[in-house]
Enzyme design. Structure first.
Site, PDB file in Angstrom:
ATOM      1  N   ASN A   1       0.864  -1.175   0.000  1.00 19.31           N
ATOM      2  CA  ASN A   1       0.000   0.000   0.000  1.00 19.31           C
ATOM      3  C   ASN A   1       0.902   1.226   0.000  1.00 19.31           C
ATOM      4  OD1 ASN A   1      -1.751   2.068   0.576  1.00 19.31           O
ATOM      5  ND2 ASN A   1      -2.634   1.115   2.401  1.00 19.31           N
TER       6      ASN A   1
ATOM      7  N   ARG B   1      -2.646  -2.093  -3.279  1.00 23.54           N
ATOM      8  CA  ARG B   1      -3.781  -1.197  -3.090  1.00 23.54           C
ATOM      9  C   ARG B   1      -3.566  -0.001  -4.018  1.00 23.54           C
ATOM     10  NH1 ARG B   1      -4.828   3.237   1.377  1.00 23.54           N
ATOM     11  NH2 ARG B   1      -7.012   3.656   0.930  1.00 23.54           N
TER      12      ARG B   1
ATOM     13  N   HIS C   1     -12.086   4.352  -0.079  1.00 22.78           N
ATOM     14  CA  HIS C   1     -12.297   3.383   1.023  1.00 22.78           C
ATOM     15  C   HIS C   1     -13.216   2.244   0.584  1.00 22.78           C
ATOM     16  CE1 HIS C   1     -11.665   6.787   4.224  1.00 22.78           C
ATOM     17  NE2 HIS C   1     -10.520   6.141   3.995  1.00 22.78           N
TER      18      HIS C   1
ATOM     19  N   ARG D   1      -8.423  16.946   7.178  1.00 22.98           N
ATOM     20  CA  ARG D   1      -9.134  17.431   5.986  1.00 22.98           C
ATOM     21  C   ARG D   1     -10.448  18.084   6.378  1.00 22.98           C
ATOM     22  NH1 ARG D   1      -8.813  11.851   3.092  1.00 22.98           N
ATOM     23  NH2 ARG D   1      -6.560  11.557   3.127  1.00 22.98           N
TER      24      ARG D   1
ATOM     25  N   GLU E   1      -8.703  -4.271   5.273  1.00 22.49           N
ATOM     26  CA  GLU E   1      -8.495  -4.052   3.835  1.00 22.49           C
ATOM     27  C   GLU E   1      -7.416  -4.970   3.279  1.00 22.49           C
ATOM     28  OE1 GLU E   1      -8.385  -0.021   5.295  1.00 22.49           O
ATOM     29  OE2 GLU E   1      -9.025   0.658   3.309  1.00 22.49           O
TER      30      GLU E   1
END
Ligand code: ADP
Length: 404
Positions: free
Chosen positions: A15, A94, A183, A244, A389
């Site tokens: 990832n 990923r 996601h 964010r 994940e």
């Protein structure tokens, strides 16, 4: 006679972020983790790799300015030294942005690389890192199938009414400007696990999943498919997150440029790195720190938590429009899996959807436990479901490798 152990289905999962690389080798069938680690500050003056193997933690310093390629070379050396290569059947990557090309995981070939390269114009930092990771892994593991698993793929079932911005249509047709969502691997995983937990078929399940980590997003899942999600063209849209801003008035751009002389990079930094929980609390982006400060009476920390929960509850309520019927609200990600405070606040604001919070069950759900946290009287269930994940990536990579 003892049973023959089945042959291992080990997958290396990579990832790559812009300056980091998370890696793990796991068994695609059992989800057992063999080794896992994180290379960080790549390309800086002090890059390093920390990893966990056989229950012990290790730290390796890299040389200044070394980046993804060197981190993968170091990882390969480690894998070979520990004799972990012979059980590997695939490498799973990923990939953050799959654009509209990719609706499922793909065996990486030249055409897939081309598609990822095109999608990378929509997320340059991540896209570039993903491509670097793929190239380095292809060079290092020549015989192994490499598989791309896209964060956007699960959301490709959204319809135009949900994924278009109300902008000139040509921006979509000519440049791919639309909402993609992210996601996806996590929303898909927690939805299917929740269907199992509640013993109902995923094809008949309506869920809203809230992935709350450093990045946060909500997904409306109707009959097992994503019909809307809060992130958009980039992971900036939607919920308030660690650093964010989430949704803002786009008129802010004009204000910042004309009144405060901000340039594009400064605006990007402000919205991505200085806002969210950090911006409001003026303390930290880390939910634990903010919760501790709130308990101690820090007013900005209290406000940051209230805003986070209010905006999340508002987004969940909005997703009742496409869903109409909700079977369960799912919490996942570091905050969703651990913060009883945030879960309770959000559920309380959504009582009219038939949700409630069982105090004991809510307090007990943390550190990777799964379970229903609503009471028996609730007509809509609240569920905590740890995400995984890496396992989804490993399973997809193994399945594709075995088809070859
Ligand atoms: P990432 O998006 O980087 O994968 P994680 O899913 O690990 O992030 O989530 C990180 C967030 O989870 C941080 O804000 C952290 O404070 C929060 N978190 C972790 N444990 C707890 C806890 N016990 N209580 C509240 N928040 C927690």
């Amino acid at each position: 006679m003892s049973a023959q152990p089945s042959s291992p289905h080990h997958v290396l999962v990579l990832n790559c972020g812009s300056s980091s690389l998370k890696f793990a080798i796991l068994d695609a069938i059992s989800s057992e983790e063999i080794i896992s680690g994180l290379a960080e500050r790549l390309g800086s003056s002090s890059p390093s790799i920390k990893y966990k193997y056989l229950g012990k933690k290790y730290l390796l310093e890299l040389t200044a300015n070394q980046a993804h390629k060197e981190a993968i070379d170091t990882l390969v050396k480690l894998i070979n030294e520990q004799n972990l290569a012979s059980n590997l059947i695939a490498v799973g990557h990923r990939v953050v942005h799959g654009g509209e090309h990719f609706t499922k995981s793909m065996l990486i070939d030249d055409a897939v690389i081309k598609g990822i390269t095109q999608a990378a114009t929509l997320a340059p930092l991540h896209g570039h890192a993903n491509l670097l990771g793929i190239a380095s892994a292809q060079a290092a593991f020549k015989g192994l199938p490499q598989v791309a698993v896209f964060d956007t793929a699960f959301h490709q079932t959204m319809e135009k009414v949900a994924y278009l911005y109300a902008l000139p249509y040509k921006l979509y047709t000519d440049y791919g400007v639309r909402r993609y969502g992210f996601h996806g691997t996590s929303h898909y995983y927690v939805a299917s696990q929740t269907a199992e937990l509640l013993d109902q078929p995923i094809e008949q399940s309506n869920f809203i999943s809230a992935h709350l980590g450093n990045g946060c997003s909500v997904c409306a899942i109707k009959n097992g498919k994503s019909v809307d999600t809060s992130m958009g063209l980039t992971p900036l849209e939607g919920l308030m997150m660690g650093t964010r801003s989430g949704d803002i008035d786009p008129g802010l751009f004009n204000f910042l440029t004309t009144q405060l002389n901000y340039d594009a990079q400064q605006i990007d930094d402000l919205l991505n790195k200085q806002s969210g929980l950090l911006g409001i609390s003026e303390l930290s982006n880390d939910c634990r720190t903010i919760e501790e400060a709130a308990v101690a009476g820090n007013e900005k920390a209290i406000l940051a938590l209230e805003m986070f929960c209010y905006r999340l509850a508002k987004q969940v309520a909005a997703f009742m429009v496409p869903l109409q019927r909700l079977d369960a609200l799912i919490f996942t990600g570091g905050i969703g899996e651990n913060s009883d405070i945030i879960r309770d606040k959000v559920i309380t604001q959504l009582a009219y959807l038939g949700l409630d919070c069982d105090n004991g069950a809510n307090l007990a759900a943390r550190f990777g436990t799964q379970g229903v946290i609503s009471s028996q009287h609730a007509s809509t269930k609240a569920v905590v479901m740890p995400t995984n994940e890496e396992w989804v990536i490993a399973r997809d990579a193994a399945a594709i490798a075995q088809e070859l």
